[in-house]
Scaffold this motif. Structure first.
Motif, PDB file in Angstrom:
ATOM      1  N   ARG A  43       0.832  -1.205   0.000  1.00 17.49           N
ATOM      2  CA  ARG A  43       0.000   0.000   0.000  1.00 17.49           C
ATOM      3  C   ARG A  43       0.870   1.260   0.000  1.00 17.49           C
ATOM      4  O   ARG A  43       0.561   2.235  -0.684  1.00 17.49           O
ATOM      5  CB  ARG A  43      -0.935   0.006   1.200  1.00 17.49           C
ATOM      6  N   LEU A  44       1.946   1.256   0.779  1.00 20.33           N
ATOM      7  CA  LEU A  44       2.833   2.418   0.830  1.00 20.33           C
ATOM      8  C   LEU A  44       3.567   2.601  -0.495  1.00 20.33           C
ATOM      9  O   LEU A  44       3.765   3.720  -0.964  1.00 20.33           O
ATOM     10  CB  LEU A  44       3.841   2.261   1.973  1.00 20.33           C
ATOM     11  N   LYS A  45       3.956   1.484  -1.096  1.00 26.46           N
ATOM     12  CA  LYS A  45       4.649   1.552  -2.381  1.00 26.46           C
ATOM     13  C   LYS A  45       3.735   2.119  -3.452  1.00 26.46           C
ATOM     14  O   LYS A  45       4.158   2.951  -4.271  1.00 26.46           O
ATOM     15  CB  LYS A  45       5.133   0.156  -2.776  1.00 26.46           C
ATOM     16  N   GLU A  46       2.468   1.695  -3.445  1.00 26.49           N
ATOM     17  CA  GLU A  46       1.508   2.187  -4.440  1.00 26.49           C
ATOM     18  C   GLU A  46       1.314   3.697  -4.347  1.00 26.49           C
ATOM     19  O   GLU A  46       1.099   4.368  -5.353  1.00 26.49           O
ATOM     20  CB  GLU A  46       0.166   1.481  -4.250  1.00 26.49           C
ATOM     21  N   SER A  47       1.371   4.210  -3.122  1.00 26.06           N
ATOM     22  CA  SER A  47       1.156   5.644  -2.922  1.00 26.06           C
ATOM     23  C   SER A  47       2.468   6.428  -2.850  1.00 26.06           C
ATOM     24  O   SER A  47       2.463   7.611  -2.518  1.00 26.06           O
ATOM     25  CB  SER A  47       0.352   5.875  -1.636  1.00 26.06           C
ATOM     26  N   ASN A  48       3.581   5.734  -3.138  1.00 23.15           N
ATOM     27  CA  ASN A  48       4.902   6.373  -3.133  1.00 23.15           C
ATOM     28  C   ASN A  48       5.224   6.982  -1.767  1.00 23.15           C
ATOM     29  O   ASN A  48       5.766   8.079  -1.677  1.00 23.15           O
ATOM     30  CB  ASN A  48       4.983   7.457  -4.221  1.00 23.15           C
ATOM     31  N   LYS A  49       4.897   6.235  -0.695  1.00 16.55           N
ATOM     32  CA  LYS A  49       5.112   6.732   0.671  1.00 16.55           C
ATOM     33  C   LYS A  49       5.988   5.788   1.499  1.00 16.55           C
ATOM     34  O   LYS A  49       5.945   5.819   2.727  1.00 16.55           O
ATOM     35  CB  LYS A  49       3.763   6.893   1.373  1.00 16.55           C
ATOM     36  N   LEU A  50       6.809   4.993   0.830  1.00 11.14           N
ATOM     37  CA  LEU A  50       7.608   4.007   1.550  1.00 11.14           C
ATOM     38  C   LEU A  50       8.582   4.630   2.548  1.00 11.14           C
ATOM     39  O   LEU A  50       8.947   4.010   3.544  1.00 11.14           O
ATOM     40  CB  LEU A  50       8.389   3.141   0.557  1.00 11.14           C
ATOM     41  N   THR A  51       9.004   5.833   2.294  1.00 13.33           N
ATOM     42  CA  THR A  51       9.987   6.476   3.176  1.00 13.33           C
ATOM     43  C   THR A  51       9.332   7.344   4.252  1.00 13.33           C
ATOM     44  O   THR A  51      10.028   8.008   5.015  1.00 13.33           O
ATOM     45  CB  THR A  51      10.953   7.345   2.353  1.00 13.33           C
ATOM     46  N   SER A  52       8.024   7.313   4.317  1.00 16.54           N
ATOM     47  CA  SER A  52       7.319   8.158   5.286  1.00 16.54           C
ATOM     48  C   SER A  52       7.695   7.797   6.721  1.00 16.54           C
ATOM     49  O   SER A  52       7.880   6.628   7.064  1.00 16.54           O
ATOM     50  CB  SER A  52       5.808   8.011   5.105  1.00 16.54           C
ATOM     51  N   LYS A  53       7.779   8.808   7.562  1.00 20.54           N
ATOM     52  CA  LYS A  53       8.042   8.620   8.988  1.00 20.54           C
ATOM     53  C   LYS A  53       6.757   8.691   9.808  1.00 20.54           C
ATOM     54  O   LYS A  53       6.796   8.644  11.034  1.00 20.54           O
ATOM     55  CB  LYS A  53       9.013   9.701   9.480  1.00 20.54           C
ATOM     56  N   LYS A  54       5.626   8.798   9.108  1.00 18.78           N
ATOM     57  CA  LYS A  54       4.335   8.913   9.794  1.00 18.78           C
ATOM     58  C   LYS A  54       3.335   7.919   9.211  1.00 18.78           C
ATOM     59  O   LYS A  54       2.237   8.270   8.784  1.00 18.78           O
ATOM     60  CB  LYS A  54       3.793  10.336   9.678  1.00 18.78           C
ATOM     61  N   VAL A  55       3.740   6.658   9.211  1.00 17.47           N
ATOM     62  CA  VAL A  55       2.895   5.613   8.659  1.00 17.47           C
ATOM     63  C   VAL A  55       1.547   5.557   9.368  1.00 17.47           C
ATOM     64  O   VAL A  55       0.507   5.337   8.745  1.00 17.47           O
ATOM     65  CB  VAL A  55       3.605   4.242   8.761  1.00 17.47           C
ATOM     66  N   GLU A  56       1.560   5.786  10.676  1.00 25.30           N
ATOM     67  CA  GLU A  56       0.310   5.697  11.438  1.00 25.30           C
ATOM     68  C   GLU A  56      -0.689   6.780  11.055  1.00 25.30           C
ATOM     69  O   GLU A  56      -1.903   6.625  11.269  1.00 25.30           O
ATOM     70  CB  GLU A  56       0.590   5.771  12.950  1.00 25.30           C
ATOM     71  N   ASP A  57      -0.188   7.882  10.472  1.00 23.26           N
ATOM     72  CA  ASP A  57      -1.089   8.932   9.996  1.00 23.26           C
ATOM     73  C   ASP A  57      -1.602   8.631   8.591  1.00 23.26           C
ATOM     74  O   ASP A  57      -2.717   9.022   8.237  1.00 23.26           O
ATOM     75  CB  ASP A  57      -0.375  10.289   9.997  1.00 23.26           C
ATOM     76  N   LEU A  58      -0.789   7.929   7.795  1.00 20.94           N
ATOM     77  CA  LEU A  58      -1.177   7.605   6.428  1.00 20.94           C
ATOM     78  C   LEU A  58      -2.182   6.462   6.377  1.00 20.94           C
ATOM     79  O   LEU A  58      -3.094   6.457   5.552  1.00 20.94           O
ATOM     80  CB  LEU A  58       0.055   7.224   5.606  1.00 20.94           C
ATOM     81  N   ARG A  59      -2.000   5.482   7.256  1.00 16.11           N
ATOM     82  CA  ARG A  59      -2.854   4.303   7.256  1.00 16.11           C
ATOM     83  C   ARG A  59      -3.553   4.193   8.616  1.00 16.11           C
ATOM     84  O   ARG A  59      -2.920   4.002   9.633  1.00 16.11           O
ATOM     85  CB  ARG A  59      -2.036   3.035   7.026  1.00 16.11           C
ATOM     86  N   LYS A  60      -4.880   4.315   8.588  1.00 17.09           N
ATOM     87  CA  LYS A  60      -5.660   4.237   9.822  1.00 17.09           C
ATOM     88  C   LYS A  60      -6.127   2.815  10.116  1.00 17.09           C
ATOM     89  O   LYS A  60      -6.896   2.589  11.049  1.00 17.09           O
ATOM     90  CB  LYS A  60      -6.887   5.156   9.721  1.00 17.09           C
ATOM     91  N   ASP A  61      -5.674   1.842   9.320  1.00 18.46           N
ATOM     92  CA  ASP A  61      -6.128   0.459   9.474  1.00 18.46           C
ATOM     93  C   ASP A  61      -4.988  -0.484   9.856  1.00 18.46           C
ATOM     94  O   ASP A  61      -4.960  -1.645   9.459  1.00 18.46           O
ATOM     95  CB  ASP A  61      -6.778  -0.026   8.179  1.00 18.46           C
ATOM     96  N   LEU A  62      -4.040   0.011  10.649  1.00 18.27           N
ATOM     97  CA  LEU A  62      -2.912  -0.826  11.044  1.00 18.27           C
ATOM     98  C   LEU A  62      -3.342  -1.982  11.939  1.00 18.27           C
ATOM     99  O   LEU A  62      -2.710  -3.038  11.959  1.00 18.27           O
ATOM    100  CB  LEU A  62      -1.845   0.025  11.755  1.00 18.27           C
ATOM    101  N   ALA A  63      -4.389  -1.783  12.695  1.00 16.22           N
ATOM    102  CA  ALA A  63      -4.945  -2.856  13.522  1.00 16.22           C
ATOM    103  C   ALA A  63      -6.433  -2.595  13.676  1.00 16.22           C
ATOM    104  O   ALA A  63      -6.852  -1.446  13.790  1.00 16.22           O
ATOM    105  CB  ALA A  63      -4.272  -2.908  14.893  1.00 16.22           C
TER     106      ALA A  63
END
Length: 209
Positions: free
Chosen positions: A53-73
């Motif tokens: 999902r991060l690769k598709e949105s070109n966000k692999l290097t993001s330091k705020k994954v928890e803000d980008l994806r609200k479905d981590l758990a």
């Protein structure tokens, strides 16, 4: 938190999801009148799925994954009837047990194929039944595959046996299907044809990159 940090914390997120599930289980069991509840699924997003999902949105290097994806758990509550879905939304079951930050409702459509995420409800239902039937066996609600077949109006218990094997699909495969990211030509028959327990071989057989 970056992607590597999430990988290292995945088990913590998974335990959190299971804790939420136990709270929901107790809340629905104690509710009156009772809900016709199929099951409550709990999972933390697999590192493989998050990577994709991060690769598709070109966000692999993001330091705020928890803000980008609200479905981590999270948990998925599955009812037999739409009436119970509406009743649960109007009840205080969630409000009494959790602090609500935001509410988003998603209506699934049975659209197959295409480049964008499309949920195939036949695949989703097949996997859901596998976990539901297994839970019925564990709780003693059903005594055998034949008992399940008789209750469901299925002519042969061998179909139940094939369905139950879907529980052993790789977590990221199951998650991709529920999110609508499966290959466009994936069918229930192809899922049933999977005999391998090795997740890497499963991904190759079903054309999950």
């Amino acid at each position: 938190m970056d992607f590597e940090a999430y990988k290292n914390k995945w088990e913590l997120y998974d335990r959190f999801a299971k804790t939420v599930k136990s709270i929901l289980d107790a809340a629905f069991q104690n509710s009156e009148p009772k809900y016709q509840l199929q099951q409550i699924q709990a999972r933390a997003k697999s590192p493989e799925s998050l990577y994709n999902r991060l690769k598709e949105s070109n966000k692999l290097t993001s330091k705020k994954v928890e803000d980008l994806r609200k479905d981590l758990a999270g948990c998925r509550i599955i009812f037999y009837h739409n009436g119970d879905v509406k009743r649960s939304l109007n009840s205080d079951i969630i409000r009494d047990n959790f602090k609500i930050i935001d509410i988003k409702l998603h209506h699934h459509e049975a659209i197959i194929g295409g480049k964008n995420p499309r949920k195939n409800m036949q695949l989703i239902k097949a996997i859901t039944k596998a976990f539901m039937w297994n839970e019925q066996l564990e709780k003693g609600e059903r005594t055998s595959y034949q008992d399940i077949a008789n209750h469901e109006g299925i002519s042969s218990s061998s179909f139940v046996n094939r369905s139950m094997r879907l529980r052993f699909l790789a977590p990221d495969i199951i998650e991709a299907i529920f999110e609508g990211y499966q290959p466009a030509d994936l069918t229930v028959s192809k899922l049933f044809a999977v005999k391998e327990l090795d997740w890497k071989k499963q991904r190759k057989q079903l054309s999950f990159s």
